[in-house]
Design a protein around this motif. Sequence first.
Motif, PDB file in Angstrom:
ATOM      1  N   GLN A 168      -9.613   3.893   2.436  1.00  0.00           N
ATOM      2  CA  GLN A 168     -10.947   3.922   3.041  1.00  0.00           C
ATOM      3  C   GLN A 168     -11.703   2.647   2.697  1.00  0.00           C
ATOM      4  N   LYS A 169     -12.521   2.211   3.660  1.00  0.00           N
ATOM      5  CA  LYS A 169     -13.462   1.098   3.453  1.00  0.00           C
ATOM      6  C   LYS A 169     -14.701   1.437   4.253  1.00  0.00           C
ATOM      7  N   ASP A 170     -15.829   1.457   3.575  1.00  0.00           N
ATOM      8  CA  ASP A 170     -17.083   1.869   4.201  1.00  0.00           C
ATOM      9  C   ASP A 170     -16.882   3.250   4.825  1.00  0.00           C
ATOM     10  N   ASN A 171     -17.126   3.415   6.110  1.00  0.00           N
ATOM     11  CA  ASN A 171     -16.979   4.719   6.758  1.00  0.00           C
ATOM     12  C   ASN A 171     -15.664   4.883   7.509  1.00  0.00           C
ATOM     13  N   VAL A 172     -14.730   3.982   7.284  1.00  0.00           N
ATOM     14  CA  VAL A 172     -13.452   4.024   7.988  1.00  0.00           C
ATOM     15  C   VAL A 172     -12.360   4.505   7.039  1.00  0.00           C
ATOM     16  N   GLN A 173     -11.652   5.535   7.461  1.00  0.00           N
ATOM     17  CA  GLN A 173     -10.543   6.078   6.685  1.00  0.00           C
ATOM     18  C   GLN A 173      -9.293   6.060   7.569  1.00  0.00           C
ATOM     19  N   ILE A 174      -8.198   5.573   7.013  1.00  0.00           N
ATOM     20  CA  ILE A 174      -6.921   5.546   7.717  1.00  0.00           C
ATOM     21  C   ILE A 174      -5.895   6.275   6.866  1.00  0.00           C
ATOM     22  N   HIS A 175      -5.105   7.111   7.517  1.00  0.00           N
ATOM     23  CA  HIS A 175      -4.021   7.832   6.861  1.00  0.00           C
ATOM     24  C   HIS A 175      -2.691   7.195   7.265  1.00  0.00           C
ATOM     25  N   PHE A 176      -1.741   7.206   6.350  1.00  0.00           N
ATOM     26  CA  PHE A 176      -0.403   6.680   6.624  1.00  0.00           C
ATOM     27  C   PHE A 176       0.629   7.728   6.251  1.00  0.00           C
ATOM     28  N   PHE A 177       1.653   7.837   7.057  1.00  0.00           N
ATOM     29  CA  PHE A 177       2.751   8.743   6.768  1.00  0.00           C
ATOM     30  C   PHE A 177       4.033   7.939   6.601  1.00  0.00           C
ATOM     31  N   GLY A 178       4.878   8.407   5.693  1.00  0.00           N
ATOM     32  CA  GLY A 178       6.123   7.711   5.431  1.00  0.00           C
ATOM     33  C   GLY A 178       7.078   7.766   6.604  1.00  0.00           C
ATOM     34  N   PHE A 179       7.619   6.609   6.952  1.00  0.00           N
ATOM     35  CA  PHE A 179       8.592   6.488   8.034  1.00  0.00           C
ATOM     36  C   PHE A 179       9.547   5.352   7.635  1.00  0.00           C
ATOM     37  N   PRO A 180      10.398   5.607   6.628  1.00  0.00           N
ATOM     38  CA  PRO A 180      11.266   4.543   6.103  1.00  0.00           C
ATOM     39  C   PRO A 180      12.170   3.899   7.146  1.00  0.00           C
ATOM     40  N   ALA A 181      12.559   4.630   8.183  1.00  0.00           N
ATOM     41  CA  ALA A 181      13.462   4.086   9.202  1.00  0.00           C
ATOM     42  C   ALA A 181      12.725   3.324  10.302  1.00  0.00           C
ATOM     43  N   LEU A 182      11.425   3.170  10.178  1.00  0.00           N
ATOM     44  CA  LEU A 182      10.634   2.485  11.204  1.00  0.00           C
ATOM     45  C   LEU A 182      11.144   1.064  11.428  1.00  0.00           C
ATOM     46  N   ASP A 183      11.334   0.709  12.678  1.00  0.00           N
ATOM     47  CA  ASP A 183      11.641  -0.667  13.045  1.00  0.00           C
ATOM     48  C   ASP A 183      10.318  -1.301  13.480  1.00  0.00           C
ATOM     49  N   PRO A 184       9.775  -2.222  12.681  1.00  0.00           N
ATOM     50  CA  PRO A 184       8.467  -2.807  13.022  1.00  0.00           C
ATOM     51  C   PRO A 184       8.407  -3.398  14.429  1.00  0.00           C
ATOM     52  N   LYS A 185       9.533  -3.887  14.938  1.00  0.00           N
ATOM     53  CA  LYS A 185       9.557  -4.461  16.286  1.00  0.00           C
ATOM     54  C   LYS A 185       9.342  -3.405  17.354  1.00  0.00           C
ATOM     55  N   GLU A 186       9.516  -2.133  16.995  1.00  0.00           N
ATOM     56  CA  GLU A 186       9.334  -1.040  17.948  1.00  0.00           C
ATOM     57  C   GLU A 186       8.124  -0.172  17.616  1.00  0.00           C
TER      58      GLU A 186
END
Length: 118
Positions: free
Chosen positions: A42-60
């Motif tokens: 979180q920063k100021d009033n913005v909150q972002i959640h992340f979920f694990g995705f170890p097989a993620l291909d950043p190009k996709e």
Amino acid sequence: MLTAINPKLPMRDKSITRDYYVNKLGFTDTGSADYDGYLIIQKDNVQIHFFGFPALDPKENYGQVYIRSNDIEQLYQSMADNKVDIHPAGHLQVKPWGQKEFSLLDPDNNLLTFGQSV
């Protein structure tokens, strides 16, 4: 009644994602428990959640978030001061739709666009 929206984005490595958002972008890790495959920042009033995705291909990965600011110039300067890589096509500029914006890509290729009405 709706009160907020908190996007969920994929991440391959929690420690890399945490380091980027906390040490480069100035967010705070606000998760109340340290779950292996989940991160909340979180920063100021913005909150972002992340979920694990170890097989993620950043190009996709097409994860995207639009974050509004009330001081886009200062935010852009703070990113430059922290040597944050700005997206090659995303430097601070006024867009035809009436927003002053800039964009960056996180370590997993999630696109973050920051904007302010002009």
